[in-house]
Design a protein around this motif. Structure first.
Motif, short mmCIF file in Angstrom:
data_model
loop_
_atom_site.label_atom_id
_atom_site.label_comp_id
_atom_site.label_asym_id
_atom_site.label_seq_id
_atom_site.Cartn_x
_atom_site.Cartn_y
_atom_site.Cartn_z
N ARG A 197 34.83 36.97 53.22
CA ARG A 197 36.11 37.52 53.66
C ARG A 197 36.88 38.06 52.47
NH1 ARG A 197 40.08 34.03 55.83
NH2 ARG A 197 39.40 32.52 54.28
N HIS A 198 37.61 39.13 52.70
CA HIS A 198 38.54 39.65 51.71
C HIS A 198 39.90 39.00 51.95
CE1 HIS A 198 41.14 42.34 49.44
NE2 HIS A 198 40.06 42.75 48.80
N ILE A 199 40.36 38.21 50.97
CA ILE A 199 41.66 37.55 51.08
C ILE A 199 42.70 38.51 50.53
CG2 ILE A 199 42.95 35.44 50.63
CD1 ILE A 199 40.26 35.05 52.10
N ASP A 200 43.33 39.26 51.42
CA ASP A 200 44.17 40.38 51.00
C ASP A 200 45.33 39.96 50.12
OD1 ASP A 200 42.68 42.38 52.36
OD2 ASP A 200 43.61 41.80 54.25
N ASN A 201 46.01 38.86 50.48
CA ASN A 201 47.20 38.50 49.71
C ASN A 201 46.86 37.94 48.34
OD1 ASN A 201 46.12 36.13 50.77
ND2 ASN A 201 48.11 35.11 50.96
N GLU A 202 45.57 37.65 48.07
CA GLU A 202 45.16 37.16 46.75
C GLU A 202 44.17 38.11 46.09
OE1 GLU A 202 43.81 33.11 46.95
OE2 GLU A 202 45.39 32.53 48.35
N ASP A 203 43.83 39.21 46.76
CA ASP A 203 42.94 40.24 46.23
C ASP A 203 41.65 39.64 45.68
OD1 ASP A 203 42.10 42.81 45.69
OD2 ASP A 203 42.96 42.82 43.68
N ARG A 204 40.97 38.86 46.52
CA ARG A 204 39.68 38.31 46.13
C ARG A 204 38.77 38.30 47.35
NH1 ARG A 204 39.31 32.94 47.73
NH2 ARG A 204 41.27 31.99 48.38
N VAL A 205 37.46 38.22 47.08
CA VAL A 205 36.46 38.19 48.15
C VAL A 205 35.64 36.92 48.00
CG1 VAL A 205 34.52 39.38 49.23
CG2 VAL A 205 36.36 40.70 48.17
N GLU A 206 35.69 36.06 49.00
CA GLU A 206 35.04 34.76 48.92
C GLU A 206 33.88 34.65 49.90
OE1 GLU A 206 38.20 32.01 49.99
OE2 GLU A 206 37.52 31.96 52.08
N PHE A 207 32.92 33.79 49.55
CA PHE A 207 31.91 33.33 50.49
C PHE A 207 32.25 31.90 50.85
CE2 PHE A 207 28.19 30.82 51.54
CZ PHE A 207 27.57 31.60 52.50
N GLY A 208 32.24 31.58 52.14
CA GLY A 208 32.59 30.23 52.52
C GLY A 208 32.27 29.93 53.96
N VAL A 209 33.11 29.09 54.54
CA VAL A 209 32.92 28.59 55.90
C VAL A 209 34.19 28.83 56.69
CG1 VAL A 209 32.35 26.56 57.29
CG2 VAL A 209 31.42 26.77 54.98
N ILE A 210 34.03 29.15 57.94
CA ILE A 210 35.17 29.28 58.85
C ILE A 210 34.87 28.43 60.08
CG2 ILE A 210 34.28 31.32 60.04
CD1 ILE A 210 37.19 32.38 60.04
N ALA A 211 35.91 27.79 60.61
CA ALA A 211 35.72 26.91 61.77
C ALA A 211 36.91 27.01 62.70
CB ALA A 211 35.54 25.46 61.30
N GLY A 212 36.63 26.95 63.99
CA GLY A 212 37.68 26.96 64.99
C GLY A 212 38.23 28.35 65.26
N SER A 213 39.03 28.46 66.30
CA SER A 213 39.64 29.74 66.69
C SER A 213 41.01 29.48 67.28
CB SER A 213 38.76 30.46 67.72
OG SER A 213 39.46 31.54 68.32
#
Length: 283
Positions: free
Chosen positions: A122-138
């Motif tokens: 994901r591109h974290i717009d407010n921190e201007d970085r691109v991370e690989f990770g985990v997402i859970a829930g909606s």
């Protein structure tokens, strides 16, 4: 806070979850003394500099560019089978005992999960970085119980070198509370030596060597409050098992983010200004 995906002071709550796995013993230490980082250790960090072309050997996932309830740009790998796996290239560098440097890759295998969860970039717009990770829930479809995903992380030298003498450091930042009971957390099921938390951490123990956020949510990763929501970890195994989970009705995303501000490095010095026959020493 890093996510609207975005522990009691000194309080340890006994809790258990109906989850698979048997945890191995892991030591605990005070984060205020720093996280010892031996020279040459792999700093396992996927919090920035990631890109989709560094993810290879994908099997057992559906792939999409959107996640229900969020607007962040990214790629989402949702597992369809236990054993789904992919490789993330260049997650850091390790220096072997002979002084040779090796770029490290990481095979991520989903061993089990409960609820809606995925791997992502994901591109974290407010921190201007691109991370690989985990997402859970909606947020769009809140789960009635705790959502979790269990991963095996196998570390591989990109050049195929032996990993004798291997050591590494990683961290889990911004673990939110803000719910009834505990919320966002990581269980360090196997492969870890020691974990590091503040004495007044806004974290509580749970599950298999787990630490989860309580009391409140976090906003900044490296200020005083951020350190109360941080879990540092050291390891000398090349195979780690972890489990990420969030409370019922929540949605969160996370990454591997060791904080350099809490690492303590060995002091090195040169005898005879580095010109004599006596070799350099470390202490």
């Amino acid at each position: 806070m890093r996510k609207r995906m975005t522990g009691a002071l000194g309080l340890l709550l006994a809790a258990s979850l109906l989850m698979p796995g048997t945890a191995m013993a892991v030591g605990t230490a005070d984060l205020s003394d720093g996280v010892p980082t031996p020279a040459g250790s792999l700093i396992l960090d996927t919090s920035d500099g990631m890109s989709r072309d560094r993810v290879t050997d994908v099997t057992g996932f559906t792939v999409s560019d959107a996640w229900s309830g969020i607007s962040e740009r990214g790629t989402y790998w949702t597992p369809t089978i236990k054993g789904a796996s992919l490789i993330v290239q260049d997650v850091g560098e390790w220096t072997d005992p002979a002084g040779m440097k090796h770029v490290m890759d990481m095979r991520v295998t989903v061993t089990d999960w409960h609820g809606l969860a995925a791997l992502n970039i994901r591109h974290i717009d407010n921190e201007d970085r691109v991370e690989f990770g985990v997402i859970a829930g909606s947020w769009a479809d809140p789960a009635p119980d705790r959502t979790w995903i269990e991963l095996r992380l196998d570390l591989l030298a990109a050049d195929g070198a032996s990993l004798d003498g291997f050591s590494g450091v990683t961290g889990f930042a911004d673990l939110d509370g803000g719910t009834t009971g505990y919320n966002e957390g990581w269980e360090l099921v196997s492969g870890f030596d020691t974990v590091y938390t503040m004495a007044d951490a806004h974290l509580t123990r749970y599950g298999d060597n787990g630490w989860a956020g309580i009391i409140d949510e976090n906003e900044h990763t490296q200020d005083e409050h951020g350190l109360q929501h941080y879990l540092g970890a050291t390891f000398d195994s090349t195979s780690l098992t972890v489990r990420y989970g969030i409370a019922a009705g929540q949605s969160r995303a996370t990454t591997l983010m060791p904080l350099s501000t809490v690492s303590t490095w060995p002091l090195t010095y040169d005898l005879n200004a580095g010109t004599g026959a006596i070799p350099n020493k470390e202490q």
